[in-house]
Design a protein around this motif. Structure first.
Motif, mmCIF file in Angstrom:
data_model
loop_
_atom_site.group_PDB
_atom_site.id
_atom_site.type_symbol
_atom_site.label_atom_id
_atom_site.label_comp_id
_atom_site.label_asym_id
_atom_site.label_seq_id
_atom_site.Cartn_x
_atom_site.Cartn_y
_atom_site.Cartn_z
ATOM 1 N N ASN A 152 0.772 -1.343 0.110
ATOM 2 C CA ASN A 152 -0.244 0.125 -0.124
ATOM 3 C C ASN A 152 0.752 1.301 -0.122
ATOM 4 O OD1 ASN A 152 -2.453 -1.167 -0.199
ATOM 5 N ND2 ASN A 152 -2.887 -1.068 2.060
ATOM 6 N N ALA A 153 1.956 1.178 0.808
ATOM 7 C CA ALA A 153 2.552 2.320 1.064
ATOM 8 C C ALA A 153 3.380 2.812 -0.288
ATOM 9 C CB ALA A 153 3.886 2.158 1.808
ATOM 10 N N GLY A 209 -7.261 -5.810 1.747
ATOM 11 C CA GLY A 209 -5.759 -6.085 2.129
ATOM 12 C C GLY A 209 -5.765 -5.455 3.522
ATOM 13 N N LEU A 210 -6.255 -4.320 3.864
ATOM 14 C CA LEU A 210 -6.150 -3.819 5.290
ATOM 15 C C LEU A 210 -7.015 -4.313 6.450
ATOM 16 C CD1 LEU A 210 -5.858 0.115 5.225
ATOM 17 C CD2 LEU A 210 -4.002 -1.573 5.725
ATOM 18 N N PRO A 211 -8.365 -4.953 5.899
ATOM 19 C CA PRO A 211 -8.890 -5.797 6.788
ATOM 20 C C PRO A 211 -8.354 -6.976 7.085
ATOM 21 C CG PRO A 211 -10.445 -5.086 5.066
ATOM 22 C CD PRO A 211 -9.025 -4.371 4.792
ATOM 23 N N GLY A 242 -6.984 -2.557 -6.736
ATOM 24 C CA GLY A 242 -7.181 -2.944 -5.456
ATOM 25 C C GLY A 242 -8.506 -3.416 -5.195
ATOM 26 N N GLY A 244 -1.459 10.337 1.593
ATOM 27 C CA GLY A 244 -1.599 10.417 2.906
ATOM 28 C C GLY A 244 -3.401 9.980 2.779
ATOM 29 N N LYS A 280 2.147 1.742 -3.090
ATOM 30 C CA LYS A 280 1.167 2.120 -4.157
ATOM 31 C C LYS A 280 0.615 3.398 -4.390
ATOM 32 C CE LYS A 280 -2.822 -0.382 -3.882
ATOM 33 N NZ LYS A 280 -3.692 -1.557 -3.565
ATOM 34 N N TYR A 281 0.387 4.044 -2.929
ATOM 35 C CA TYR A 281 -0.230 5.355 -2.570
ATOM 36 C C TYR A 281 1.189 6.432 -2.602
ATOM 37 C CZ TYR A 281 -4.211 2.765 -2.063
ATOM 38 O OH TYR A 281 -5.415 1.701 -2.131
ATOM 39 N N ASP A 285 4.897 6.578 5.029
ATOM 40 C CA ASP A 285 5.285 7.026 3.591
ATOM 41 C C ASP A 285 4.957 8.353 3.441
ATOM 42 O OD1 ASP A 285 2.669 7.487 2.830
ATOM 43 O OD2 ASP A 285 2.190 5.327 2.975
ATOM 44 N N PHE A 345 1.581 3.636 9.205
ATOM 45 C CA PHE A 345 0.866 2.519 9.712
ATOM 46 C C PHE A 345 1.838 1.682 10.717
ATOM 47 C CE2 PHE A 345 -1.623 3.179 5.995
ATOM 48 C CZ PHE A 345 -2.799 2.591 6.361
ATOM 49 N N TYR A 355 -13.742 -1.179 1.758
ATOM 50 C CA TYR A 355 -13.607 0.282 1.515
ATOM 51 C C TYR A 355 -12.417 0.542 0.829
ATOM 52 C CZ TYR A 355 -14.001 5.132 3.083
ATOM 53 O OH TYR A 355 -14.180 6.362 3.104
ATOM 54 N N ARG A 356 -12.554 1.584 -0.157
ATOM 55 C CA ARG A 356 -11.473 2.110 -0.826
ATOM 56 C C ARG A 356 -11.497 3.834 -1.004
ATOM 57 N NH1 ARG A 356 -9.575 0.565 -5.957
ATOM 58 N NH2 ARG A 356 -7.647 0.401 -5.002
ATOM 59 N N GLY A 357 -10.445 4.420 -0.393
ATOM 60 C CA GLY A 357 -10.578 5.821 -0.416
ATOM 61 C C GLY A 357 -10.651 6.603 -1.745
ATOM 62 N N ILE A 369 -11.025 2.674 6.754
ATOM 63 C CA ILE A 369 -10.191 2.132 5.908
ATOM 64 C C ILE A 369 -9.730 0.384 6.364
ATOM 65 C CG2 ILE A 369 -8.754 4.081 5.035
ATOM 66 C CD1 ILE A 369 -6.659 3.530 6.956
ATOM 67 N N GLY A 427 -9.939 -3.432 -1.478
ATOM 68 C CA GLY A 427 -10.273 -2.982 -0.372
ATOM 69 C C GLY A 427 -10.270 -3.931 0.828
HETATM 70 P P1 ADP Z 1 -6.811 -1.430 -1.506
HETATM 71 O O1 ADP Z 1 -5.409 -0.673 -1.283
HETATM 72 O O2 ADP Z 1 -6.850 -2.636 -2.464
HETATM 73 O O3 ADP Z 1 -7.549 -0.316 -1.930
HETATM 74 P P2 ADP Z 1 -6.734 -1.664 1.355
HETATM 75 O O4 ADP Z 1 -7.576 -2.457 2.212
HETATM 76 O O5 ADP Z 1 -5.077 -2.362 1.355
HETATM 77 O O6 ADP Z 1 -7.323 -1.908 -0.033
HETATM 78 O O7 ADP Z 1 -6.902 -0.277 1.501
HETATM 79 C C1 ADP Z 1 -8.021 0.654 2.066
HETATM 80 C C2 ADP Z 1 -7.852 1.913 1.578
HETATM 81 O O8 ADP Z 1 -6.922 2.610 2.593
HETATM 82 C C3 ADP Z 1 -7.041 2.277 0.215
HETATM 83 O O9 ADP Z 1 -8.195 2.050 -0.773
HETATM 84 C C4 ADP Z 1 -6.695 3.605 0.681
HETATM 85 O O10 ADP Z 1 -7.775 4.620 0.463
HETATM 86 C C5 ADP Z 1 -6.356 3.545 1.929
HETATM 87 N N1 ADP Z 1 -4.673 3.349 2.202
HETATM 88 C C6 ADP Z 1 -4.076 2.216 2.615
HETATM 89 N N2 ADP Z 1 -2.894 2.322 2.774
HETATM 90 C C7 ADP Z 1 -2.626 3.640 2.225
HETATM 91 C C8 ADP Z 1 -1.552 4.434 2.430
HETATM 92 N N3 ADP Z 1 -0.371 3.966 2.503
HETATM 93 N N4 ADP Z 1 -1.442 5.550 1.952
HETATM 94 C C9 ADP Z 1 -2.665 6.323 1.500
HETATM 95 N N5 ADP Z 1 -3.944 5.604 1.557
HETATM 96 C C10 ADP Z 1 -4.121 4.249 1.827
#
Ligand code: ADP
Length: 471
Positions: free
Chosen positions: A373-374, A433-435, A429, A405, A376-377, A401, A459, A419-421, A414, A431
């Motif tokens: 994620n770090a 990975g984090l759960p 993605g 943000g 990717k974003y 990272d 994180f 959930y995806r921001g 998140i 949504g």
């Molecule tokens: P995905 O990355 O597949 O969308 P995740 O569950 O890993 O799903 O993350 C959920 C959401 O959290 C992401 O869609 C993003 O909006 C936010 N997010 C996670 N990690 C980061 C990060 N390092 N920087 C910014 N936003 C993040």
């Protein structure tokens, strides 16, 4: 009321409590009345014994001082004044010869022998109680040796005492009936009051009936236990309501997430068919279908893994691990990707070995998800900084990272499934990975925290240390 209906009435707790109350109340009443009755009866008997004994002693003195004739005269006078039917006096020899007596016509059937059945075995006085035909009340008598070979016997009916006891029993019968009725009513009242709270909760549960989960049992002043039950019931309702709404949302999300790739697969197949393509077009279609299917399978597998981890049914392969080592391995693995993204990876090595008890492959996955994620974003030119350090009883792995943000409004969501921001819509993605990372961290009795500004996200993964710091 039918027999069956009558029986089912006694199945209610209220009726059972009433019966218990009534039973205990009646037992106690009978016990109290019984004790009073016995002590009254023994008191009356002692009084009667004292009375006839005093008279017998008086007659004994008279006999010794004035002889049989004076005693006979006193017998006659005394029996007439008391009623010849109520008392009798008798002086006889031990061989049964009557020397003097009061008028015994009312006392036919009076056999004196039974009075002396165990005659004076070592005693000088014998008390006897007996019944006599023609006499409604029992008779109490005392026989005593007044002289060598002479026995003086005095008998008196127990009329007065028995009437008192009879009256007592009558009053007790009436009082017991009144007390039982009152006891039953009071018991019923108490039981209804005690069960009112339970009834309220039952009514509320019946009204909810699986439809309106927003209803709650109102709290009333019915005691701590009932209020505790109501609070626990309301808490359970709140939990069920949250779970159901989460389930609804997850189902919606799953439906939506499955629909999109399936629609894409169908679209690819349809376009290829419509265009009457070449064998290469079909090959390309097959490859795309495989890709999309793989994504779908991965998503479903991840969903199952999260569900299993959350419910605690996943079996962790626990063992001692150097978590700093795992972070280092992950960094090595991600260096090529970071270079492709133009992002600099920085690792601050821990000064000590940081041991935890964990499942290696699952923790590798957690760190990989956070690191992925770090990268990717974080746009090209940015930096991802990793560190591992002891934090009290925990080991903290920090991944910070300098990327996009996370907006404050997204932070509480998140870790929700799917959930995806807003900012991540353009990136790939699911949504999930984090759960999954959070579920795995919690399965290790750990946690993940997040802070995000518009200058990047941080994180922190916390895992319980296997070797707490020596102080
Ligand atoms: P995905 O990355 O597949 O969308 P995740 O569950 O890993 O799903 O993350 C959920 C959401 O959290 C992401 O869609 C993003 O909006 C936010 N997010 C996670 N990690 C980061 C990060 N390092 N920087 C910014 N936003 C993040």
């Amino acid at each position: 009321m039918s027999w069956r209906k009558g029986m089912s009435l006694f199945k209610t707790t209220t009726s059972r409590l009433t019966l218990w109350h009534l039973g205990i109340f009646s037992l106690l009443s009978v016990a109290v009345f019984g004790i009073v009755y016995l002590s009254l009866a023994s008191h009356l008997q002692a009084q009667k014994d004292r009375e006839i004994m005093d008279k017998a002693r008086e007659f004994g003195v008279l006999f010794h001082e004035h002889g049989i004739a004076a005693l006979q005269a006193e017998f006659n006078r005394e029996s007439e004044s008391r009623g010849t039917r109520h008392v009798f006096f008798l002086l006889e020899s031990t061989d049964g010869r009557v020397l003097a007596s009061s008028d015994l016509r009312q006392w036919s059937g009076l056999e004196l022998a039974p009075l002396h059945q165990s005659p004076f075995a070592g005693k000088k006085t014998v008390f006897t109680t007996f019944s006599l035909a023609g006499h409604r009340f029992k008779i109490r008598s005392v026989s005593l040796l007044v002289d060598q070979g002479l026995i003086l016997t005095i008998g008196s009916t127990l009329q007065g005492d028995e009437i008192i006891l009879e009256r007592y029993r009558e009053i007790f019968g009436i009082a017991l009936t009144v007390m039982l009725v009152c006891g039953g009513l009071v018991g019923r009242l108490l039981a209804v009051k005690a069960m009112a709270g339970v009834q309220r909760i039952t009514d509320c549960a019946a009204q909810i009936g699986g439809h309106d989960l927003s209803r709650r049992v109102p709290l009333a002043d019915e005691g701590q236990e009932i209020n505790g039950l109501a609070v626990a019931f309301n808490a359970m309702l709140a939990r069920i309501e949250t779970l159901l709404s989460e389930l609804e949302q997850i189902t919606d999300n799953i439906a939506h997430e499955l629909r999109t790739p399936l629609t894409r697969i169908r679209g690819i197949a349809e376009t290829t068919l419509k265009n009457n393509g070449t064998i290469d077009d079909y090959r390309e279609m097959a490859a795309s279908v495989i890709d999309e299917s793989d994504n779908l399978i991965e998503m479903i597998t991840t969903m199952l893994e999260i569900a299993k981890t959350d419910s605690g049914t996943v079996e962790l392969n626990l063992g001692p691990l150097d978590i700093a080592g795992i972070v280092e391995e992950a960094v090595d693995l991600f260096v090529p990707l970071a270079e492709d993204c133009g992002v600099q990876l920085q690792l601050r090595k821990a000064p000590e070995v940081l041991m935890i008890n964990g499942d290696r492959s699952r923790l590798q996955r957690v760190i990989a998800n956070l690191l992925d994620n770090a990268l990717k974003y974080t746009p090209a030119g940015g930096m991802v900084h990793l560190s591992t350090a002891r934090n009290g009883e925990f080991i903290k792995v920090e991944i910070a990272d300098t990327g996009t943000g996370i907006p404050e409004r997204d932070i509480p969501h998140i870790f929700d499934r799917f959930y995806r921001g807003d900012k991540s819509r353009s990136t790939t993605g699911s949504g999930l990975g984090l759960p999954l990372a959070l579920a795995l961290a919690r399965a290790h009795n750990g946690n993940i925290t997040v802070t995000g500004t518009d200058k990047g996200a941080t994180f922190c993964l916390f895992l319980p240390s296997a070797s707490p710091k020596q102080s």
